[in-house]
Enzyme design. Structure first.
Site, PDB file in Angstrom:
ATOM      1  N   MET A  27      43.669  24.845  38.916  1.00  0.00           N
ATOM      2  CA  MET A  27      44.768  25.284  39.765  1.00  0.00           C
ATOM      3  C   MET A  27      46.009  25.690  38.965  1.00  0.00           C
ATOM      4  O   MET A  27      47.127  25.263  39.287  1.00  0.00           O
ATOM      5  CB  MET A  27      45.088  24.190  40.789  1.00  0.00           C
ATOM      6  CG  MET A  27      43.923  23.916  41.716  1.00  0.00           C
ATOM      7  SD  MET A  27      43.212  25.414  42.449  1.00  0.00           S
ATOM      8  CE  MET A  27      42.886  24.865  44.102  1.00  0.00           C
ATOM      9  N   ARG A  28      45.795  26.485  37.942  1.00  0.00           N
ATOM     10  CA  ARG A  28      46.902  27.036  37.151  1.00  0.00           C
ATOM     11  C   ARG A  28      46.749  28.544  37.085  1.00  0.00           C
ATOM     12  O   ARG A  28      45.619  29.041  36.999  1.00  0.00           O
ATOM     13  CB  ARG A  28      46.872  26.507  35.718  1.00  0.00           C
ATOM     14  CG  ARG A  28      47.055  25.022  35.604  1.00  0.00           C
ATOM     15  CD  ARG A  28      48.505  24.641  35.664  1.00  0.00           C
ATOM     16  NE  ARG A  28      48.655  23.208  35.507  1.00  0.00           N
ATOM     17  CZ  ARG A  28      49.826  22.593  35.592  1.00  0.00           C
ATOM     18  NH1 ARG A  28      50.939  23.273  35.831  1.00  0.00           N
ATOM     19  NH2 ARG A  28      49.909  21.299  35.451  1.00  0.00           N
ATOM     20  N   HIS A  81      36.570  31.141  44.511  1.00  0.00           N
ATOM     21  CA  HIS A  81      37.682  30.989  45.448  1.00  0.00           C
ATOM     22  C   HIS A  81      37.116  30.848  46.871  1.00  0.00           C
ATOM     23  O   HIS A  81      36.213  31.592  47.247  1.00  0.00           O
ATOM     24  CB  HIS A  81      38.626  32.194  45.351  1.00  0.00           C
ATOM     25  CG  HIS A  81      39.796  32.051  46.262  1.00  0.00           C
ATOM     26  ND1 HIS A  81      40.864  31.218  45.968  1.00  0.00           N
ATOM     27  CD2 HIS A  81      40.041  32.578  47.485  1.00  0.00           C
ATOM     28  CE1 HIS A  81      41.729  31.264  46.973  1.00  0.00           C
ATOM     29  NE2 HIS A  81      41.253  32.081  47.904  1.00  0.00           N
ATOM     30  N   VAL A 138      46.730  36.753  40.921  1.00  0.00           N
ATOM     31  CA  VAL A 138      46.183  35.473  41.408  1.00  0.00           C
ATOM     32  C   VAL A 138      44.996  35.715  42.347  1.00  0.00           C
ATOM     33  O   VAL A 138      45.101  36.487  43.292  1.00  0.00           O
ATOM     34  CB  VAL A 138      47.288  34.673  42.139  1.00  0.00           C
ATOM     35  CG1 VAL A 138      46.714  33.380  42.743  1.00  0.00           C
ATOM     36  CG2 VAL A 138      48.414  34.345  41.178  1.00  0.00           C
ATOM     37  N   ASP A 139      43.874  35.030  42.075  1.00  0.00           N
ATOM     38  CA  ASP A 139      42.661  35.152  42.891  1.00  0.00           C
ATOM     39  C   ASP A 139      42.314  36.624  43.108  1.00  0.00           C
ATOM     40  O   ASP A 139      42.082  37.077  44.238  1.00  0.00           O
ATOM     41  CB  ASP A 139      42.831  34.402  44.230  1.00  0.00           C
ATOM     42  CG  ASP A 139      43.023  32.909  44.013  1.00  0.00           C
ATOM     43  OD1 ASP A 139      42.379  32.353  43.120  1.00  0.00           O
ATOM     44  OD2 ASP A 139      43.842  32.302  44.733  1.00  0.00           O
ATOM     45  N   GLU A 192      29.641  27.336  47.908  1.00  0.00           N
ATOM     46  CA  GLU A 192      30.123  27.494  46.518  1.00  0.00           C
ATOM     47  C   GLU A 192      29.096  26.944  45.526  1.00  0.00           C
ATOM     48  O   GLU A 192      28.793  27.595  44.519  1.00  0.00           O
ATOM     49  CB  GLU A 192      31.443  26.741  46.317  1.00  0.00           C
ATOM     50  CG  GLU A 192      32.614  27.366  47.029  1.00  0.00           C
ATOM     51  CD  GLU A 192      33.935  26.658  46.731  1.00  0.00           C
ATOM     52  OE1 GLU A 192      34.969  27.324  46.776  1.00  0.00           O
ATOM     53  OE2 GLU A 192      33.927  25.435  46.481  1.00  0.00           O
TER      54      GLU A 192
END
Ligand code: GAR
Length: 190
Positions: A90-91, A109, A144-145, A174
């Site tokens: 989560m960076r 994601h 991001v993503d 996932e």
């Protein structure tokens, strides 16, 4: 055999799915190291239990992204890793990290990107009353993503779902999709 580094921040259930796939011979990759930015990440315990080398690379406030990433870059370069696999890391990566390993960083994601990027994708889809959540596996770029999509699968939001029931179905997808998509990338990586 290709070498991968798995980066986590939390439970590491995707990491465990990748390690299990590698053990079963369904993922033709050697997990050279598991790296966490969070010393207390529960996934670290499981990684060690499964015989993986681990590294804790805590981020300090007041340092730039590049400075905070230095230990991670060193560990990856030292081990001559082929693929950097983000599994709930989560960076936001610095643009110099992304360009140093361009095309070699993969992320999972929990949404049908470009819908619902960010850290709370399942909650956001649930609260928006969307018809479906989903899972996206993609190559990481500077945003991001975001980046070229390798695999995607919808997860319908059913009447009576809670955020928790939805989340557990998303995770199940996932855990199936990530090892498969990574193996496809490895197959094409000659
Ligand atoms: C996963 O659902 C992953 O898709 C998500 O974090 C969770 C980590 O779970 N990643 C993101 O939201 C990235 N923006 P895990 O630690 O149990 O694998």
């Amino acid at each position: 055999m290709k070498k991968i580094a798995i980066l986590i921040s939390g439970n590491g259930t995707n990491m465990t799915a990748l390690l299990n796939a590698s053990k079963r011979g369904e993922l033709d990759a050697d997990v050279a190291i598991v790296i966490s930015d969070k010393p207390g990440a529960p996934g670290l315990v499981n990684a060690r239990r499964m015989g993986c080398e681990t590294l804790v690379a805590p981020y300090a406030s007041g340092l730039s992204r590049e400075e905070n990433e230095r230990a991670i870059v060193e560990a990856i370069v030292e081990r001559d890793v082929d693929w950097i696999v983000l599994a709930g890391f989560m960076r936001i990566l610095s643009s110099s990290f992304v360009s140093k390993f361009r095309g070699r960083i993969v992320n999972v994601h929990p949404s049908m990107l470009p819908a619902f990027p960010g850290a709370r994708a399942i909650k956001d889809a649930f609260e928006a009353g969307a018809d479906y959540a989903g899972v996206t596996i993609h190559i990481v770029d500077e945003f991001v993503d975001h980046g070229p999509i390798i695999a995607q699968e919808e997860v319908a939001i059913l009447p009576g779902d809670t955020e928790e029931t939805l989340e557990s179905r998303v995770h199940a997808v996932e855990h199936r999709l990530y090892p498969k998509a990574l193996q496809e990338l490895i197959n094409e990586d000659i």
